[in-house]
Design a protein around this motif. Structure first.
Motif, PDB file in Angstrom:
ATOM      1  N   LEU A   1     -36.378  12.563  42.476  1.00  0.00           N
ATOM      2  CA  LEU A   1     -36.282  12.561  41.016  1.00  0.00           C
ATOM      3  C   LEU A   1     -35.609  13.837  40.532  1.00  0.00           C
ATOM      4  O   LEU A   1     -35.481  14.810  41.276  1.00  0.00           O
ATOM      5  CB  LEU A   1     -37.677  12.450  40.389  1.00  0.00           C
ATOM      6  N   SER A   2     -35.228  13.822  39.262  1.00  0.00           N
ATOM      7  CA  SER A   2     -34.726  15.030  38.619  1.00  0.00           C
ATOM      8  C   SER A   2     -35.843  15.673  37.812  1.00  0.00           C
ATOM      9  O   SER A   2     -36.857  15.034  37.500  1.00  0.00           O
ATOM     10  CB  SER A   2     -33.561  14.689  37.698  1.00  0.00           C
ATOM     11  N   GLY A   3     -35.631  16.928  37.444  1.00  0.00           N
ATOM     12  CA  GLY A   3     -36.614  17.593  36.600  1.00  0.00           C
ATOM     13  C   GLY A   3     -36.790  16.893  35.268  1.00  0.00           C
ATOM     14  O   GLY A   3     -37.911  16.762  34.758  1.00  0.00           O
ATOM     15  N   ASP A   4     -35.698  16.431  34.675  1.00  0.00           N
ATOM     16  CA  ASP A   4     -35.786  15.728  33.397  1.00  0.00           C
ATOM     17  C   ASP A   4     -36.611  14.446  33.520  1.00  0.00           C
ATOM     18  O   ASP A   4     -37.373  14.093  32.602  1.00  0.00           O
ATOM     19  CB  ASP A   4     -34.388  15.393  32.892  1.00  0.00           C
ATOM     20  N   GLU A   5     -36.470  13.736  34.647  1.00  0.00           N
ATOM     21  CA  GLU A   5     -37.244  12.507  34.847  1.00  0.00           C
ATOM     22  C   GLU A   5     -38.738  12.806  34.963  1.00  0.00           C
ATOM     23  O   GLU A   5     -39.574  12.029  34.481  1.00  0.00           O
ATOM     24  CB  GLU A   5     -36.751  11.778  36.093  1.00  0.00           C
ATOM     25  N   VAL A   6     -39.072  13.920  35.580  1.00  0.00           N
ATOM     26  CA  VAL A   6     -40.484  14.312  35.684  1.00  0.00           C
ATOM     27  C   VAL A   6     -41.072  14.536  34.296  1.00  0.00           C
ATOM     28  O   VAL A   6     -42.151  14.022  33.963  1.00  0.00           O
ATOM     29  CB  VAL A   6     -40.626  15.573  36.553  1.00  0.00           C
ATOM     30  N   HIS A   7     -40.375  15.274  33.456  1.00  0.00           N
ATOM     31  CA  HIS A   7     -40.884  15.586  32.127  1.00  0.00           C
ATOM     32  C   HIS A   7     -40.880  14.355  31.232  1.00  0.00           C
ATOM     33  O   HIS A   7     -41.755  14.205  30.372  1.00  0.00           O
ATOM     34  CB  HIS A   7     -40.079  16.726  31.516  1.00  0.00           C
ATOM     35  N   ALA A   8     -39.915  13.460  31.439  1.00  0.00           N
ATOM     36  CA  ALA A   8     -39.888  12.219  30.668  1.00  0.00           C
ATOM     37  C   ALA A   8     -41.096  11.349  31.007  1.00  0.00           C
ATOM     38  O   ALA A   8     -41.688  10.713  30.119  1.00  0.00           O
ATOM     39  CB  ALA A   8     -38.595  11.458  30.941  1.00  0.00           C
ATOM     40  N   ALA A   9     -41.484  11.311  32.277  1.00  0.00           N
ATOM     41  CA  ALA A   9     -42.653  10.531  32.671  1.00  0.00           C
ATOM     42  C   ALA A   9     -43.919  11.075  32.020  1.00  0.00           C
ATOM     43  O   ALA A   9     -44.782  10.317  31.568  1.00  0.00           O
ATOM     44  CB  ALA A   9     -42.800  10.530  34.196  1.00  0.00           C
ATOM     45  N   ALA A  10     -44.034  12.392  31.940  1.00  0.00           N
ATOM     46  CA  ALA A  10     -45.202  12.996  31.292  1.00  0.00           C
ATOM     47  C   ALA A  10     -45.191  12.715  29.794  1.00  0.00           C
ATOM     48  O   ALA A  10     -46.241  12.493  29.177  1.00  0.00           O
ATOM     49  CB  ALA A  10     -45.228  14.499  31.558  1.00  0.00           C
ATOM     50  N   ALA A  11     -43.999  12.686  29.192  1.00  0.00           N
ATOM     51  CA  ALA A  11     -43.891  12.469  27.747  1.00  0.00           C
ATOM     52  C   ALA A  11     -44.293  11.054  27.354  1.00  0.00           C
ATOM     53  O   ALA A  11     -44.666  10.808  26.195  1.00  0.00           O
ATOM     54  CB  ALA A  11     -42.467  12.751  27.291  1.00  0.00           C
ATOM     55  N   GLU A  12     -44.225  10.108  28.277  1.00  0.00           N
ATOM     56  CA  GLU A  12     -44.582   8.727  27.982  1.00  0.00           C
ATOM     57  C   GLU A  12     -46.093   8.504  27.904  1.00  0.00           C
ATOM     58  O   GLU A  12     -46.543   7.468  27.420  1.00  0.00           O
ATOM     59  CB  GLU A  12     -43.992   7.805  29.050  1.00  0.00           C
ATOM     60  N   ARG A  13     -46.860   9.451  28.385  1.00  0.00           N
ATOM     61  CA  ARG A  13     -48.310   9.271  28.417  1.00  0.00           C
ATOM     62  C   ARG A  13     -48.903   9.385  27.010  1.00  0.00           C
ATOM     63  O   ARG A  13     -48.463  10.198  26.200  1.00  0.00           O
ATOM     64  CB  ARG A  13     -48.955  10.302  29.347  1.00  0.00           C
ATOM     65  N   THR A  14     -49.922   8.589  26.775  1.00  0.00           N
ATOM     66  CA  THR A  14     -50.609   8.642  25.476  1.00  0.00           C
ATOM     67  C   THR A  14     -51.837   9.535  25.513  1.00  0.00           C
ATOM     68  O   THR A  14     -52.423   9.809  24.459  1.00  0.00           O
ATOM     69  CB  THR A  14     -51.026   7.224  25.048  1.00  0.00           C
ATOM     70  N   ASP A  15     -52.238   9.969  26.711  1.00  0.00           N
ATOM     71  CA  ASP A  15     -53.430  10.820  26.816  1.00  0.00           C
ATOM     72  C   ASP A  15     -53.086  12.302  26.810  1.00  0.00           C
ATOM     73  O   ASP A  15     -53.957  13.152  26.966  1.00  0.00           O
ATOM     74  CB  ASP A  15     -54.242  10.471  28.071  1.00  0.00           C
ATOM     75  N   LEU A  16     -51.805  12.628  26.653  1.00  0.00           N
ATOM     76  CA  LEU A  16     -51.366  14.010  26.558  1.00  0.00           C
ATOM     77  C   LEU A  16     -50.379  14.148  25.403  1.00  0.00           C
ATOM     78  O   LEU A  16     -49.619  13.221  25.107  1.00  0.00           O
ATOM     79  CB  LEU A  16     -50.667  14.463  27.857  1.00  0.00           C
ATOM     80  N   VAL A  17     -50.380  15.306  24.763  1.00  0.00           N
ATOM     81  CA  VAL A  17     -49.376  15.614  23.749  1.00  0.00           C
ATOM     82  C   VAL A  17     -48.783  16.982  24.069  1.00  0.00           C
ATOM     83  O   VAL A  17     -49.417  17.828  24.691  1.00  0.00           O
ATOM     84  CB  VAL A  17     -49.978  15.621  22.326  1.00  0.00           C
ATOM     85  N   ARG A  18     -47.551  17.173  23.625  1.00  0.00           N
ATOM     86  CA  ARG A  18     -46.851  18.417  23.921  1.00  0.00           C
ATOM     87  C   ARG A  18     -47.247  19.481  22.909  1.00  0.00           C
ATOM     88  O   ARG A  18     -47.129  19.301  21.703  1.00  0.00           O
ATOM     89  CB  ARG A  18     -45.349  18.187  23.882  1.00  0.00           C
ATOM     90  N   LEU A  19     -47.719  20.597  23.424  1.00  0.00           N
ATOM     91  CA  LEU A  19     -48.041  21.748  22.584  1.00  0.00           C
ATOM     92  C   LEU A  19     -46.836  22.676  22.456  1.00  0.00           C
ATOM     93  O   LEU A  19     -46.629  23.304  21.411  1.00  0.00           O
ATOM     94  CB  LEU A  19     -49.228  22.513  23.185  1.00  0.00           C
ATOM     95  N   LEU A  20     -46.022  22.746  23.520  1.00  0.00           N
ATOM     96  CA  LEU A  20     -44.897  23.676  23.533  1.00  0.00           C
ATOM     97  C   LEU A  20     -43.832  23.149  24.470  1.00  0.00           C
ATOM     98  O   LEU A  20     -44.144  22.550  25.503  1.00  0.00           O
ATOM     99  CB  LEU A  20     -45.374  25.050  23.999  1.00  0.00           C
TER     100      LEU A  20
END
Length: 485
Positions: free
Chosen positions: A439-458
């Protein structure tokens, strides 16, 4: 590798029963295997890390196929000589002889006349003897039968995610051998859990429920399993009444294996797509995670291959990561993919305790020398293996792109499950393409962004790397958390 102690009660069998989870599993369809066995076209190779694993995990299945006509071979990696390290009455040599006798007696209740291969590798040391184990397993699995290479070989192995280091190694070796010989003959692999029933939870979504299958036992199969297990007296009963001679398998653990069924992890084989060209299966794909061998080779002869200690780029990125943490201190930190422990050392100044995890042994040796008693380290193959405990800080820095897509999802599931309600998950990854990474780094962060149990603080974003700080909703800024607003 999951941390657990066999002396703990663990997950009670009543919890498994009341959850209904195992009753919902799809059935393990073995009629096709039985038909092959009836035509003398099925070989069954049962692998075990220690004597008694083969009985606990798969005695019912093997008994059914053996009685249908399958030819059965057992490969037992170690003699289980480390089961009673503090015994005042039984020496290691005596325990080896005892456990071998028990095994041979146990096999007769399940598959009379089966071939038994005792490798005698060190109990607890299979990782260090992986090459020898792979060679021995490969020679048995790929041995020609009376009709040459015709027929099917079913490999029955410990589940690689079972949480016991030796079970993991045998399970991984089984997968390697089956995958390596798949083009030469018909091979199938099923895996059996053992210690999973002790440390696992029916409520954990990270467990591979969709790949688990239930085999309901019939006829005298449950009795065959009980008689076989009773032969392993050194494990199910005390060696004596003295301290150090207690039974390894306590009553609660044994209840897991008195069920009227067995559970296996079965990876379903994809059917060929006639629309695809004949050589489609030969096209390389990057769906699998990078394995231990990749990292062992990468670190060989190199003390700092990433330049953590010599590159200003790494020093700056480390400073940005530390400055992005939304709290001054944390109770318990976890770093997945800690490598040589340079970031771990910095995190240890902000955490009451810190655990570093890596797949490779060489960098962990460097990390331990670096931090001494200032941190704990474990060699684990995540996400299949995962450290025990809860953490209010989990850092995944330059590690997510080593996972295949499915493993990445499982890794995030496990990370969130280990995160305390006020916990913080930090992701930091290189953004430029690396051909050998799944995977690429962007794909890793995109997968995390799709989750509903986490939100981005920064988020910190540059051409070279992404850094995200994620928390459970709702996200509150540092100023709000500290009372400035």
């Amino acid at each position: 590798m999951v941390s657990f102690d066999h002396r703990d009660v663990g997950t009670p069998e009543a919890d498994w029963e009341q959850s209904g989870r195992l009753g919902e599993l799809e059935p393990f369809e073995v009629s096709g295997l039985e038909a092959l066995a009836a035509r003398s076209a099925l070989r069954v190779v049962v692998l075990a890390a220690h004597p008694d694993d083969e009985t606990l995990g798969a005695a019912g299945l093997v008994a059914r196929l053996a009685r249908a006509g399958a030819r059965v071979s057992y490969v037992i990696a170690s003699d289980g000589e480390a089961s009673h390290p503090d015994s005042p009455t039984t020496s290691v040599e005596e325990l080896v002889r005892t456990r071998r006798r028990e095994l041979l007696s146990a096999v007769q209740h399940v598959a009379p006349g089966a071939a038994v291969h005792l490798l005698g590798l060190p109990d607890g040391g299979l990782r260090e003897h992986r090459a020898e184990l792979r060679s021995s397993v490969g020679s048995v699995v790929t041995a020609d039968g009376p009709h040459g290479r015709e027929g099917t070989t079913l490999v029955v192995a410990p589940w690689a995610g079972d949480g016991h280091r030796d079970h993991r190694i045998v399970g991984e070796v089984a997968r390697e051998v089956v995958q390596g010989a798949a083009g030469e003959r018909e091979l199938r692999l099923v895996e059996y859990p053992v210690w999973f029933w002790h440390w696992g939870s029916p409520d954990d979504p990270a467990h591979p429920w969709s790949s688990m299958r239930r085999l309901d036992l019939t006829g005298d199969e449950p009795d065959s399993r009980r008689r076989s297990l009773a032969e392993h007296r050194s494990q199910v009963a005390p060696l004596s009444d003295q301290p150090g001679d207690e039974a390894l398998l306590g009553p609660e653990m044994l209840r897991h294996f008195d069920r009227p069924y067995e559970v296996f992890v079965v990876e379903e084989r994809a059917e060929a797509d006639p629309a695809q060209p004949d050589d489609a299966s030969e096209q390389p794909t990057m769906t699998s995670s990078l394995g231990e061998e990749f990292f062992d080779s990468f670190y060989e002869g190199r003390s700092d291959p990433w330049g953590f200690e010599s590159r200003w780029y790494e020093e700056r990125k480390r400073a940005i990561t530390l400055a992005s943490l939304p709290r001054q201190t944390f109770r318990a930190g976890l770093e997945i993919g800690c490598s040589t422990g340079v970031l771990t050392e910095a995190l240890s100044q902000r955490c009451g305790t810190i655990l570093g995890v890596d797949i490779a042994a060489a960098p962990l040796d460097v990390a331990r020398r670096r931090l001494g008693d200032g941190a704990r380290f474990e060699q684990l193959t995540t996400p299949r293996e995962w450290p025990a405990g809860d953490f209010d800080l989990i850092v995944l820095s330059e590690v997510g792109y080593y996972y295949g897509p499915e493993d990445l999802v499982t890794m995030l599931d496990r990370a969130v499950a280990s995160l305390t309600p006020d916990g913080v998950l930090v992701l930091c990854h290189w953004r430029h393409e690396v051909e050998e990474y799944p995977l690429s780094g962007d794909e890793v962060h995109a997968a995390a962004a799709e989750r509903t149990d986490l939100v981005r603080l920064l988020r910190h974003e540059e051409e070279d790397f992404l850094l995200d700080v994620l928390v459970r909703p709702p996200a509150r800024s540092v100023a709000r958390e500290t009372g400035l607003l």
